[in-house]
Write a protein that holds these residues in place. Structure first.
Motif, PDB file in Angstrom:
ATOM      1  N   PRO A 198       0.830  -1.203   0.000  1.00 27.90           N
ATOM      2  CA  PRO A 198       0.000   0.000   0.000  1.00 27.90           C
ATOM      3  C   PRO A 198       0.867   1.256   0.000  1.00 27.90           C
ATOM      4  CG  PRO A 198      -0.184  -1.174   2.101  1.00 27.90           C
ATOM      5  CD  PRO A 198       0.718  -1.969   1.225  1.00 27.90           C
ATOM      6  N   PRO A 199       0.280   2.394  -0.321  1.00 27.84           N
ATOM      7  CA  PRO A 199       1.043   3.635  -0.286  1.00 27.84           C
ATOM      8  C   PRO A 199       1.757   3.807   1.055  1.00 27.84           C
ATOM      9  CG  PRO A 199      -1.153   4.020  -1.153  1.00 27.84           C
ATOM     10  CD  PRO A 199      -1.115   2.608  -0.675  1.00 27.84           C
ATOM     11  N   LEU A 200       2.906   4.346   1.019  1.00 28.49           N
ATOM     12  CA  LEU A 200       3.755   4.619   2.180  1.00 28.49           C
ATOM     13  C   LEU A 200       4.454   3.376   2.719  1.00 28.49           C
ATOM     14  CD1 LEU A 200       1.298   6.957   4.146  1.00 28.49           C
ATOM     15  CD2 LEU A 200       3.027   7.626   2.474  1.00 28.49           C
ATOM     16  N   LEU A 201       4.215   2.202   2.134  1.00 31.67           N
ATOM     17  CA  LEU A 201       4.811   0.972   2.679  1.00 31.67           C
ATOM     18  C   LEU A 201       5.656   0.210   1.651  1.00 31.67           C
ATOM     19  CD1 LEU A 201       1.856  -0.365   4.826  1.00 31.67           C
ATOM     20  CD2 LEU A 201       3.941   0.751   5.615  1.00 31.67           C
ATOM     21  N   ALA A 202       6.184   0.902   0.652  1.00 34.60           N
ATOM     22  CA  ALA A 202       6.994   0.221  -0.362  1.00 34.60           C
ATOM     23  C   ALA A 202       8.209  -0.456   0.271  1.00 34.60           C
ATOM     24  CB  ALA A 202       7.444   1.205  -1.434  1.00 34.60           C
ATOM     25  N   HIS A 203       8.825   0.184   1.236  1.00 35.77           N
ATOM     26  CA  HIS A 203      10.000  -0.395   1.906  1.00 35.77           C
ATOM     27  C   HIS A 203       9.627  -1.694   2.634  1.00 35.77           C
ATOM     28  CE1 HIS A 203       7.882   2.009   4.866  1.00 35.77           C
ATOM     29  NE2 HIS A 203       8.521   1.369   5.821  1.00 35.77           N
ATOM     30  N   TYR A 204       8.489  -1.701   3.274  1.00 38.03           N
ATOM     31  CA  TYR A 204       8.023  -2.894   3.982  1.00 38.03           C
ATOM     32  C   TYR A 204       7.698  -4.011   2.988  1.00 38.03           C
ATOM     33  CZ  TYR A 204       4.964  -5.854   6.826  1.00 38.03           C
ATOM     34  OH  TYR A 204       4.376  -6.915   7.460  1.00 38.03           O
ATOM     35  N   GLY A 205       7.020  -3.664   1.904  1.00 37.33           N
ATOM     36  CA  GLY A 205       6.704  -4.655   0.873  1.00 37.33           C
ATOM     37  C   GLY A 205       7.953  -5.268   0.272  1.00 37.33           C
ATOM     38  N   ALA A 206       8.975  -4.452   0.046  1.00 38.51           N
ATOM     39  CA  ALA A 206      10.232  -4.964  -0.511  1.00 38.51           C
ATOM     40  C   ALA A 206      10.906  -5.939   0.459  1.00 38.51           C
ATOM     41  CB  ALA A 206      11.173  -3.805  -0.837  1.00 38.51           C
ATOM     42  N   ALA A 207      10.884  -5.615   1.746  1.00 40.06           N
ATOM     43  CA  ALA A 207      11.483  -6.511   2.742  1.00 40.06           C
ATOM     44  C   ALA A 207      10.728  -7.835   2.818  1.00 40.06           C
ATOM     45  CB  ALA A 207      11.509  -5.827   4.111  1.00 40.06           C
ATOM     46  N   GLU A 208       9.409  -7.780   2.761  1.00 39.91           N
ATOM     47  CA  GLU A 208       8.617  -9.010   2.809  1.00 39.91           C
ATOM     48  C   GLU A 208       8.788  -9.833   1.534  1.00 39.91           C
ATOM     49  OE1 GLU A 208       7.963  -8.439   6.528  1.00 39.91           O
ATOM     50  OE2 GLU A 208       7.024 -10.158   5.588  1.00 39.91           O
ATOM     51  N   ALA A 209       8.900  -9.173   0.381  1.00 38.11           N
ATOM     52  CA  ALA A 209       9.173  -9.891  -0.870  1.00 38.11           C
ATOM     53  C   ALA A 209      10.525 -10.587  -0.794  1.00 38.11           C
ATOM     54  CB  ALA A 209       9.123  -8.931  -2.055  1.00 38.11           C
ATOM     55  N   ALA A 210      11.490  -9.952  -0.139  1.00 36.57           N
ATOM     56  CA  ALA A 210      12.796 -10.588   0.045  1.00 36.57           C
ATOM     57  C   ALA A 210      12.670 -11.855   0.893  1.00 36.57           C
ATOM     58  CB  ALA A 210      13.772  -9.606   0.689  1.00 36.57           C
ATOM     59  N   LEU A 211      11.815 -11.818   1.916  1.00 37.64           N
ATOM     60  CA  LEU A 211      11.588 -13.022   2.727  1.00 37.64           C
ATOM     61  C   LEU A 211      11.012 -14.145   1.874  1.00 37.64           C
ATOM     62  CD1 LEU A 211      11.441 -14.586   5.408  1.00 37.64           C
ATOM     63  CD2 LEU A 211       9.195 -13.538   5.757  1.00 37.64           C
ATOM     64  N   ASN A 212      10.079 -13.820   0.990  1.00 40.28           N
ATOM     65  CA  ASN A 212       9.496 -14.840   0.119  1.00 40.28           C
ATOM     66  C   ASN A 212      10.570 -15.480  -0.747  1.00 40.28           C
ATOM     67  OD1 ASN A 212       7.143 -13.893   1.252  1.00 40.28           O
ATOM     68  ND2 ASN A 212       6.284 -13.104  -0.640  1.00 40.28           N
ATOM     69  N   ALA A 213      11.440 -14.655  -1.336  1.00 38.24           N
ATOM     70  CA  ALA A 213      12.521 -15.173  -2.183  1.00 38.24           C
ATOM     71  C   ALA A 213      13.520 -15.982  -1.359  1.00 38.24           C
ATOM     72  CB  ALA A 213      13.222 -14.015  -2.889  1.00 38.24           C
ATOM     73  N   TYR A 214      13.829 -15.505  -0.170  1.00 36.57           N
ATOM     74  CA  TYR A 214      14.747 -16.222   0.714  1.00 36.57           C
ATOM     75  C   TYR A 214      14.186 -17.593   1.083  1.00 36.57           C
ATOM     76  CZ  TYR A 214      17.489 -17.322   4.887  1.00 36.57           C
ATOM     77  OH  TYR A 214      18.273 -17.949   5.820  1.00 36.57           O
ATOM     78  N   GLY A 215      12.895 -17.666   1.367  1.00 37.23           N
ATOM     79  CA  GLY A 215      12.265 -18.943   1.697  1.00 37.23           C
ATOM     80  C   GLY A 215      12.394 -19.941   0.564  1.00 37.23           C
ATOM     81  N   LYS A 216      12.187 -19.483  -0.660  1.00 39.04           N
ATOM     82  CA  LYS A 216      12.305 -20.366  -1.828  1.00 39.04           C
ATOM     83  C   LYS A 216      13.741 -20.865  -1.974  1.00 39.04           C
ATOM     84  CE  LYS A 216      10.934 -22.172  -5.759  1.00 39.04           C
ATOM     85  NZ  LYS A 216      10.098 -23.345  -5.806  1.00 39.04           N
ATOM     86  N   ALA A 217      14.714 -19.965  -1.836  1.00 35.73           N
ATOM     87  CA  ALA A 217      16.122 -20.353  -1.962  1.00 35.73           C
ATOM     88  C   ALA A 217      16.532 -21.308  -0.830  1.00 35.73           C
ATOM     89  CB  ALA A 217      17.008 -19.115  -1.964  1.00 35.73           C
ATOM     90  N   LEU A 218      16.083 -21.020   0.383  1.00 39.60           N
ATOM     91  CA  LEU A 218      16.420 -21.870   1.518  1.00 39.60           C
ATOM     92  C   LEU A 218      15.790 -23.255   1.373  1.00 39.60           C
ATOM     93  CD1 LEU A 218      18.036 -21.739   4.157  1.00 39.60           C
ATOM     94  CD2 LEU A 218      15.938 -21.035   5.312  1.00 39.60           C
ATOM     95  N   ALA A 219      14.600 -23.327   0.792  1.00 43.05           N
ATOM     96  CA  ALA A 219      13.949 -24.624   0.559  1.00 43.05           C
ATOM     97  C   ALA A 219      14.825 -25.504  -0.332  1.00 43.05           C
ATOM     98  CB  ALA A 219      12.577 -24.423  -0.076  1.00 43.05           C
ATOM     99  N   THR A 220      15.382 -24.909  -1.369  1.00 43.06           N
ATOM    100  CA  THR A 220      16.253 -25.666  -2.271  1.00 43.06           C
ATOM    101  C   THR A 220      17.517 -26.107  -1.551  1.00 43.06           C
ATOM    102  OG1 THR A 220      15.395 -24.406  -4.135  1.00 43.06           O
ATOM    103  CG2 THR A 220      17.478 -25.544  -4.480  1.00 43.06           C
ATOM    104  N   GLU A 221      18.073 -25.234  -0.731  1.00 43.35           N
ATOM    105  CA  GLU A 221      19.303 -25.540   0.002  1.00 43.35           C
ATOM    106  C   GLU A 221      19.097 -26.652   1.032  1.00 43.35           C
ATOM    107  OE1 GLU A 221      22.101 -23.307   3.301  1.00 43.35           O
ATOM    108  OE2 GLU A 221      21.177 -22.079   1.734  1.00 43.35           O
ATOM    109  N   LEU A 222      17.963 -26.644   1.714  1.00 39.11           N
ATOM    110  CA  LEU A 222      17.752 -27.577   2.820  1.00 39.11           C
ATOM    111  C   LEU A 222      17.026 -28.861   2.424  1.00 39.11           C
ATOM    112  CD1 LEU A 222      16.830 -25.062   5.659  1.00 39.11           C
ATOM    113  CD2 LEU A 222      19.047 -26.097   5.145  1.00 39.11           C
ATOM    114  N   ALA A 223      16.473 -28.918   1.237  1.00 34.44           N
ATOM    115  CA  ALA A 223      15.738 -30.113   0.806  1.00 34.44           C
ATOM    116  C   ALA A 223      16.572 -31.389   0.909  1.00 34.44           C
ATOM    117  CB  ALA A 223      15.193 -29.924  -0.606  1.00 34.44           C
ATOM    118  N   PRO A 224      17.857 -31.395   0.526  1.00 37.10           N
ATOM    119  CA  PRO A 224      18.628 -32.635   0.650  1.00 37.10           C
ATOM    120  C   PRO A 224      18.719 -33.161   2.089  1.00 37.10           C
ATOM    121  CG  PRO A 224      19.745 -31.120  -0.823  1.00 37.10           C
ATOM    122  CD  PRO A 224      18.619 -30.355  -0.175  1.00 37.10           C
TER     123      PRO A 224
END
Length: 182
Positions: A71-97
């Motif tokens: 939402p307006p005024l929260l672009a920084h927060y949205g970017a940080a949360e999007a980074a968490l989503n990407a981190y979760g996907k990358a960590l899933a690949t790393e830890l799956a083995p």
């Protein structure tokens, strides 16, 4: 609580509140709070315990709908949360083995004190009241109601349970159909 969640034990921190869930067992760790950097550091500290617990362990990140549309005024927060989503996907690949699953839950509008504070900021920027802004958000939801913290907890409990043992690397949106791309 349904018996198929009886072996779960996890904590969920979202919107500035920590809720100790009633599921019991050794298998689950969750997201820490604050910034993606702090989450990453906290997650790394948990890895030895998860690896020791062996296959079947799970990490369930709790993100935010702001990751999909800030939402307006929260672009920084949205970017940080999007980074968490990407981190979760990358960590899933790393830890799956190692048999460790990683998933992310993206809640839509959930009525909590933390979310009320965010909606109040938005209301102030619009020159509206908190009640008007909340009513607008609820009216825009296809299910016609805001989320409850239990909606998010149930989704997280399912992803952490053995019933989701083939699920890793996914982002589950729990929003009543409101957010784009869900």
């Amino acid at each position: 609580m349904p018996s198929f969640y009886a072996d779960l034990n996890f904590r969920s921190r979202t919107s500035g509140q920590t809720v100790q869930n009633h599921y019991r067992g050794p298998r689950v760790q969750n997201r820490s709070s604050a910034t993606p950097r702090l989450r990453r550091q906290a997650g790394r500290r948990q890895l030895p315990a998860l690896r020791e617990a062996g296959p079947g362990s799970a990490i369930v990140n709790i993100s935010s709908g702001a990751a999909l549309t800030a939402p307006p005024l929260l672009a920084h927060y949205g970017a940080a949360e999007a980074a968490l989503n990407a981190y979760g996907k990358a960590l899933a690949t790393e830890l799956a083995p190692a048999g460790i699953r990683v998933t992310t839950v993206v809640p839509g509008t959930v009525l909590t004190p933390g979310a009320d504070a965010i909606r109040q900021d938005i209301a102030d920027a619009r020159g509206a009241s908190l009640a008007e802004t909340t009513a607008d958000v609820v009216a825009a939801n296809p299910l016609g109601r805001p989320g409850d913290p239990c909606d998010v907890a149930e989704a997280a409990a399912h992803l952490a349970s053995d019933r989701a043992q083939r699920v890793t690397g996914v982002t589950l949106t729990v929003d009543g159909g409101q957010l784009p791309g869900t």
